[in-house]
Design a protein around this motif. Sequence first.
Motif, PDB file in Angstrom:
ATOM      1  N   VAL A 291      10.781  55.774  43.429  1.00 56.25           N
ATOM      2  CA  VAL A 291      11.956  56.594  43.144  1.00 56.25           C
ATOM      3  C   VAL A 291      13.064  55.750  42.559  1.00 56.25           C
ATOM      4  O   VAL A 291      13.396  54.684  43.085  1.00 56.25           O
ATOM      5  CB  VAL A 291      12.460  57.280  44.443  1.00 56.25           C
ATOM      6  CG1 VAL A 291      13.710  58.076  44.154  1.00 56.25           C
ATOM      7  CG2 VAL A 291      11.377  58.169  45.013  1.00 56.25           C
ATOM      8  N   ASN A 292      13.647  56.226  41.465  1.00 54.86           N
ATOM      9  CA  ASN A 292      14.761  55.542  40.828  1.00 54.86           C
ATOM     10  C   ASN A 292      16.059  56.160  41.312  1.00 54.86           C
ATOM     11  O   ASN A 292      16.368  57.292  40.986  1.00 54.86           O
ATOM     12  CB  ASN A 292      14.627  55.682  39.297  1.00 54.86           C
ATOM     13  CG  ASN A 292      15.832  55.096  38.579  1.00 54.86           C
ATOM     14  OD1 ASN A 292      16.577  54.326  39.160  1.00 54.86           O
ATOM     15  ND2 ASN A 292      15.992  55.485  37.321  1.00 54.86           N
ATOM     16  N   THR A 293      16.795  55.448  42.152  1.00 55.31           N
ATOM     17  CA  THR A 293      18.075  55.954  42.653  1.00 55.31           C
ATOM     18  C   THR A 293      19.249  55.149  42.146  1.00 55.31           C
ATOM     19  O   THR A 293      20.376  55.331  42.598  1.00 55.31           O
ATOM     20  CB  THR A 293      18.085  55.925  44.201  1.00 55.31           C
ATOM     21  OG1 THR A 293      17.876  54.570  44.632  1.00 55.31           O
ATOM     22  CG2 THR A 293      16.979  56.814  44.769  1.00 55.31           C
TER      23      THR A 293
ATOM     24  N   TRP B 150      11.497  65.599  36.638  1.00 52.19           N
ATOM     25  CA  TRP B 150      12.417  66.720  36.862  1.00 52.19           C
ATOM     26  C   TRP B 150      12.408  67.670  35.666  1.00 52.19           C
ATOM     27  O   TRP B 150      12.419  68.901  35.835  1.00 52.19           O
ATOM     28  CB  TRP B 150      13.818  66.200  37.145  1.00 52.19           C
ATOM     29  CG  TRP B 150      14.758  67.286  37.598  1.00 52.19           C
ATOM     30  CD1 TRP B 150      15.768  67.853  36.900  1.00 52.19           C
ATOM     31  CD2 TRP B 150      14.755  67.926  38.880  1.00 52.19           C
ATOM     32  NE1 TRP B 150      16.395  68.812  37.636  1.00 52.19           N
ATOM     33  CE2 TRP B 150      15.801  68.883  38.873  1.00 52.19           C
ATOM     34  CE3 TRP B 150      13.974  67.793  40.028  1.00 52.19           C
ATOM     35  CZ2 TRP B 150      16.086  69.692  39.970  1.00 52.19           C
ATOM     36  CZ3 TRP B 150      14.260  68.612  41.119  1.00 52.19           C
ATOM     37  CH2 TRP B 150      15.300  69.541  41.091  1.00 52.19           C
TER      38      TRP B 150
ATOM     39  N   ASP C 159      20.427  64.999  46.122  1.00 50.17           N
ATOM     40  CA  ASP C 159      19.940  64.144  45.035  1.00 50.17           C
ATOM     41  C   ASP C 159      18.698  63.362  45.435  1.00 50.17           C
ATOM     42  O   ASP C 159      17.795  63.143  44.615  1.00 50.17           O
ATOM     43  CB  ASP C 159      21.040  63.171  44.594  1.00 50.17           C
ATOM     44  CG  ASP C 159      22.154  63.889  43.849  1.00 50.17           C
ATOM     45  OD1 ASP C 159      21.908  65.022  43.394  1.00 50.17           O
ATOM     46  OD2 ASP C 159      23.262  63.331  43.740  1.00 50.17           O
TER      47      ASP C 159
ATOM     48  N   ARG D 293      15.740  65.496  45.339  1.00 52.09           N
ATOM     49  CA  ARG D 293      15.437  65.703  43.923  1.00 52.09           C
ATOM     50  C   ARG D 293      14.660  64.516  43.346  1.00 52.09           C
ATOM     51  O   ARG D 293      13.696  64.693  42.594  1.00 52.09           O
ATOM     52  CB  ARG D 293      16.743  65.920  43.161  1.00 52.09           C
ATOM     53  CG  ARG D 293      16.587  65.929  41.647  1.00 52.09           C
ATOM     54  CD  ARG D 293      17.913  66.243  40.996  1.00 52.09           C
ATOM     55  NE  ARG D 293      17.877  66.012  39.552  1.00 52.09           N
ATOM     56  CZ  ARG D 293      18.807  66.390  38.710  1.00 52.09           C
ATOM     57  NH1 ARG D 293      19.878  67.028  39.156  1.00 52.09           N
ATOM     58  NH2 ARG D 293      18.710  66.132  37.427  1.00 52.09           N
ATOM     59  N   SER D 294      15.057  63.320  43.701  1.00 48.81           N
ATOM     60  CA  SER D 294      14.378  62.129  43.195  1.00 48.81           C
ATOM     61  C   SER D 294      12.930  62.081  43.666  1.00 48.81           C
ATOM     62  O   SER D 294      12.019  61.728  42.902  1.00 48.81           O
ATOM     63  CB  SER D 294      15.119  60.864  43.653  1.00 48.81           C
ATOM     64  OG  SER D 294      16.417  60.838  43.113  1.00 48.81           O
TER      65      SER D 294
END
Length: 640
Positions: A37-39, A51, A160, A163-164
């Motif tokens: 996951v890119n946060t 997404w 968020d 969502r990720s």
Amino acid sequence: MLPPDDDPAVPRVHRSPTTFLAGASGFRMRDIHYYEVNTSGDAGDRSIDGWALLLENIAPNALHNSKARYDAPKCDEDTRVEVIDEIMERIRDPDAPQRLLCMTGAAGSGKSALQQTVAERCTKSGILSAAFFLSSTDPTRNNISFIVPTIAYQMGLKHDIFRSFVAAAVKHDPYIFSQSLQSQMDILIVRPFESVRGSQQIGTSTFPYAILIDGLDECNGLPNTSAITPVNVEDRRRGEDQQEELLAAIKHCILDNDLPFRIFIASRPEWAIHTALAPRGLLREVAYHIQLSDKYDASADMYRYLWRRFEDIGLRIGNPQWFSEGDIETLVGAASGQFIYVATAYKYISERRASPAERLKIVLTWTPHERQATRPFEALDRLYTNILLVAKNAYEAVDSHHGRDFLLLFKAHHMGVTGFHRYAIQEHPAADLLSTLLCLEARAEETLISDLRSLVALQTDGHGVVSLRLYHKSFSDFLQEPSRAKDLFVPQDRVYDHLASCFMQHLIECPLDFDSLPVEWEELPLPKLYRHSLEEAVYYLPSFLSDIDGIDDDEVVGFTQNGGWQKINNLLPLLFRSVRYSRDRFDRWITALHYLTDRLKARKSEATAVISVFVDKWENDHKQYKDEQDIENLDSDFSE
């Protein structure tokens, strides 16, 4: 961990291995789901945008606030208060034993208005996680294809991090949308939520938890059509299978995994949800069931609904006296507790370019006939027509129902409610007795109405008597008026013709040994319901045959040749001793037989001769029986 994707069409990204919990000991990796996951907010790898791919597989029209549902029906501020309070209390209660709430109700009972109102209240309270409003006429929301992605999309907007995780899952498996609903729900909702919960970056207690699904019955399994609810039987079954699949996925993925969501489903009581909520059904033990049409009387709410809107019309036309309190009471009474009736009436009355007073008068005094131009309830008629056609096709498609006329059989049961007034048959026979008189199998009435549960129901009183209940008085009016029912109309004479034929069939096919009958009727070796129906057939057959023009003489001849009158002859002594026997009743019975022989003698002389011999015998037997009874009564009086 998610399984690796071996499809060569899916882009691969090569990175150095990821190390988890370096130096940790005594730690178990069970139930850990790993996503890259890119946060950080930077661009990252854009070979596949998970997404964006999700957004291509959602149904924006299904959202509670979508443009496509502009001005969606909802409850007035002080209407449906009791049921809304019960729903909201169940949704908000963290200790409620059931996390699934199912509301069923008749067509037009206001389910969607309630669901819309609940959605808006949940939004205002910050607890709405997602909502999906199905519609049979919208190809993006009349099947299950877009339900899970649309719910995941809405949940992703709330958090968020969630969502990720969803985006990463889609990126990992871009073909997730072609997998089973249970797989989609697991990959796009359950695992991302568990990953959020495991990350401890946010508290899941703050995660919105209400998931609302409206119109489960509107799921017809047709992704590429905008047609009204399908009449094709296979389409209907496909829709029911999808409804069942959705309910099963909710149970297995969300309820069985003990996720903290509250799910509220609204639907007509059609096959999938009816079966799931029935005893031993999939959801019986895990769902709280609100039966809207049975539990709540909406009459007062409908009165307020009309009063407010009629007052608004009065302000618009400058005449606040254009309606009366009695007008509203009449409309509410005609609605039978179903909101769709008053909503349809109001829509007709409030037409902008017409006189509301004149249109109100039309609705109150309307008597339909063939060439009448005004049709204030045309929308209701389309609803009833559609539901009846679906039920007819589904019933007649069953191989064991071959040759049966669904509309004729249902009309017979409808007359069981409105009354058999023309002949001596019971005015309101029980539904199970009527099914037996129609020569149908046990519990046939349940099968007959299985696709009509949004309009009718079977109810059992304290004495065990089963009867048909119609939710809508206007549905009964529709069935009785040929200009409204059109091709679905069945004249009462057809029902009487069919019953007469069934009475003869009942006697011919009776499994008794007629040469060795017991002395008393109650001792006949038959189930109680069958005994009762046989008694009705014997008593009422002469009345039907003597007065029905539609009966084929050859049927009466066939009944005669197959020993039907001989069977009645063997049963008659038992009926003389029955508690239902009376001299007047027998006299009417014999009179009807005389009418029958008079009618037949010119056309079917041989059959008439046979019947006449039995009639003469029965008159003599009855005279002898009366004489014996009179002597017994004299002896009784003398002994006293």
